[in-house]
Design a protein around this motif. Structure first.
Motif, short mmCIF file in Angstrom:
data_model
loop_
_atom_site.label_atom_id
_atom_site.label_comp_id
_atom_site.label_asym_id
_atom_site.label_seq_id
_atom_site.Cartn_x
_atom_site.Cartn_y
_atom_site.Cartn_z
N ARG A 140 21.89 -4.83 19.78
CA ARG A 140 23.22 -6.21 18.64
C ARG A 140 23.62 -5.22 18.14
O ARG A 140 22.89 -4.67 17.02
CB ARG A 140 22.55 -6.55 18.20
CG ARG A 140 22.94 -7.94 18.31
CD ARG A 140 22.18 -8.90 17.49
NE ARG A 140 22.64 -10.63 17.50
CZ ARG A 140 22.53 -11.08 16.20
NH1 ARG A 140 21.60 -11.73 15.92
NH2 ARG A 140 23.00 -12.21 15.89
N ARG A 171 20.09 -7.47 9.21
CA ARG A 171 19.78 -8.09 9.86
C ARG A 171 19.99 -7.63 10.91
O ARG A 171 19.10 -7.73 12.21
CB ARG A 171 21.60 -8.93 10.23
CG ARG A 171 21.61 -9.94 9.55
CD ARG A 171 21.16 -11.39 9.51
NE ARG A 171 21.22 -11.53 10.98
CZ ARG A 171 19.60 -12.65 11.45
NH1 ARG A 171 18.66 -12.39 11.01
NH2 ARG A 171 19.86 -12.41 12.65
N ARG A 182 16.28 -6.54 11.45
CA ARG A 182 15.76 -7.57 11.85
C ARG A 182 14.88 -7.55 13.30
O ARG A 182 14.77 -8.84 13.74
CB ARG A 182 15.71 -9.24 10.80
CG ARG A 182 14.81 -8.64 9.53
CD ARG A 182 14.99 -9.83 8.37
NE ARG A 182 14.61 -11.05 9.22
CZ ARG A 182 13.56 -11.39 8.91
NH1 ARG A 182 13.68 -11.75 7.58
NH2 ARG A 182 13.57 -13.07 9.47
N THR A 183 16.55 -7.55 13.54
CA THR A 183 16.35 -8.19 15.45
C THR A 183 17.07 -7.16 16.28
O THR A 183 16.91 -6.72 17.08
CB THR A 183 18.04 -8.35 15.34
OG1 THR A 183 19.33 -7.61 14.81
CG2 THR A 183 18.59 -9.69 14.49
#
Length: 160
Positions: free
Chosen positions: A10, A32, A35-36
């Protein structure tokens, strides 16, 4: 030097500039991404030099702008590394920010989220936020996340 993201990651794209709200967008994107299991990408768009009749002068102006762009990107890339543990993909282009952003999104299908900072002053949210929440919003093929410029780092950390 740009590190290209893997196609399964991502990728959170941040438009890097000298605006006071941009660091909030970068912090949010970095948190983000971490965390992803994703990655951050940064786009810096240089304004084209004016005065096309003086070729050598224009080239000198372009080179100086490029050096400045590389310094700005390097500074923000260091922040991205400190927050994510990995170097961001970087893109430096010349033209209008809006046009170059649309071009990059059509060229690089690995980018999955656009993260922009929104100015908190009376002058409005900023030209890119205004453009992509208005008529140009239909040209986006990915989600747009707008991070308010007035948020503190702690508030950004709490929501990201």
């Amino acid at each position: 030097m740009s590190v290209q993201p893997r196609t399964d990651e991502r990728v959170f794209l941040v438009v890097v500039d000298e605006s006071p709200e941009m660091p909030n967008a970068l912090r949010y994107a970095c948190r983000r991404a971490k965390r992803t299991g994703g990655r951050v990408a940064m786009l810096y768009v240089m304004e084209p030099p004016e005065g096309q009749q003086w070729g050598a002068v224009v080239e000198l102006m372009r080179e100086e702008a490029r050096q400045q762009a590389e310094l700005v990107v390097a500074r923000h890339a260091d922040v991205a590394v400190s927050l994510t543990g990995q170097p961001p993909a970087t893109y430096i282009r010349e033209g209008k920010s809006r046009d170059e952003l649309i071009k990059l999104l059509s060229e690089d299908k690995s980018i999955s989220v656009l993260v922009l900072g929104s100015a908190s002053g009376v002058e409005g949210p900023g030209p890119l936020v205004t453009a992509f929440t208005g008529k140009l919003g239909g040209q986006l093929r990915i989600p747009l996340t707008i991070v308010p410029g007035a948020l503190t780092e702690a508030e950004i950390d709490a929501i990201s």
